[in-house]
Scaffold this motif. Sequence first.
Motif: not given
Ligand code: URA
Length: 477
Positions: A322-331, A335-338, A362-364, A444-446
């Motif tokens: 579980v990550g935080e939220q989608p970033g620019d590219q994910e948005d 897709r999450p974490f791309v 996924t993301n929070a 940590l978050h990457p």
């Molecule tokens: N960071 C996040 O936490 N989630 C993503 O999907 C991408 C970057």
Amino acid sequence: MLVRLADETDLAGFRREARALLARGVPPSEVHWSAGAGDEDLFAEASGPAATGSAGDGTIRVPADFLELCHVVVLHREPQRLALLYRLLWRLVHEPGLRHDPLDADMLLARQMAQAVRRDMHKMHAFARFRQVQDGEDANDPLHVAWFEPDHRIVEANAPWFRRRFANMRWAILTPERCVEWDRRELHFRGGASRGDAPPADAGEQLWLTYYRSIFNPARLKLQTMQKEMPRKYWHNLPEAQLIAPLAAQSRERSGRMIEQAPSAPLRRLPRPVRELPAIAAPEALPFLHEQVQRCRECPLAEHATQSVPGEGPLRPALMFVGEQPGDQEDLRGRPFVGPAGQLLERALAQLGVDRGSVYITNAVRHFKFELRGRRRIHKTPTQQEAAACSHWLEEEIALVQPRAIVALGATAARSLLGRTLAVMSERGEWFERPDGLRVLVTLHPSALLRMEPRQLPEAFDAFVRDLALACRPSSP
Ligand code: URA
């Protein structure tokens, strides 16, 4: 080979020379870059490709974001910036893998330099304070003058922002190296000025100080955060800085008085839409859930994001990340974490022999939260309210996916999953148990790694992999 550009921020010159050097196969180690007229004039004869008239016209394809990076990095004050950009360009052409390597030290250094320049530009927007000067006959049309000391060579690049923002007034920004003036028709640039050339405090400033005093909320005073956002080096040019110490000194007493006052009515909460998950199996229920999230308007984030980004991966996996939220590219891609953080996560998993496709990711928070700076969308951390509004989606997803264990990447995910704030740096690598019995490993978050100094990165990456190993080992959790 000595290559000299017309001036320190001559990007067009850099591109022309770099293209020619590349066409002639001149490696980065053989090029010395300089800018403006200097001692190097003595050696002008030995100058680079443009001087010898041999500019190549070969087409070089580089990713669009590298060009954008060059635009910003060239404004950095670091003397080696041109050498770094040419080295990167050379490597992009000769090492196709470079564009997919999120840990490359040169690329990270260039990104950090770009970040420093953007921060400097942002600080100039925030902290340039104009004072009026009567320089003509018309008392209603004063010149507004600001003094600012940028860290980097950002005056030209930043001037269009001020032109748009203050299009209808006449203004000038003075800095030690470069000045810019707007006469409502054109921007004029000239050499540097000194602080004494900027006018002293004026009457308008008193009004600003009164306003600042009245909006100061003692209960929200966080001196450390304030100093981070408004570093001390800017204070001597900010009229309101003189108020900080007295207002901070009174803050305890004033917030005590606020607490004693009768509470005001709480904000109305939006009712949560009534949704019922159909009594169907998870494979069908998950897409249904994602469709519902797509329509979610329980917090304001959905309004600006391109789409909500659902989790992806197999049902009943050994692990859910579980990550935080989608970033620019994910948005943009849905897709999450791309993006870069995803590449780093994938690389860490690969090091542990784990295929991305075998875990659920996924993301929070489901929507990308950002701030627009020019054309760039800059990530903003979601507030606790925003994450809380999203947490029921995460819980429903967990219930459907049924992972054996979860890895929380960063503080937002840890808080959403465990219901309390964790100190990620000191509690990383530890397992926590939720009331439903599911175990959560915190790390940590990457993205935190991507923000580190390049020299700290290898060690930090290894520590990240060690944390993940705790969850990926066959015996865990
Ligand atoms: N960071 C996040 O936490 N989630 C993503 O999907 C991408 C970057």
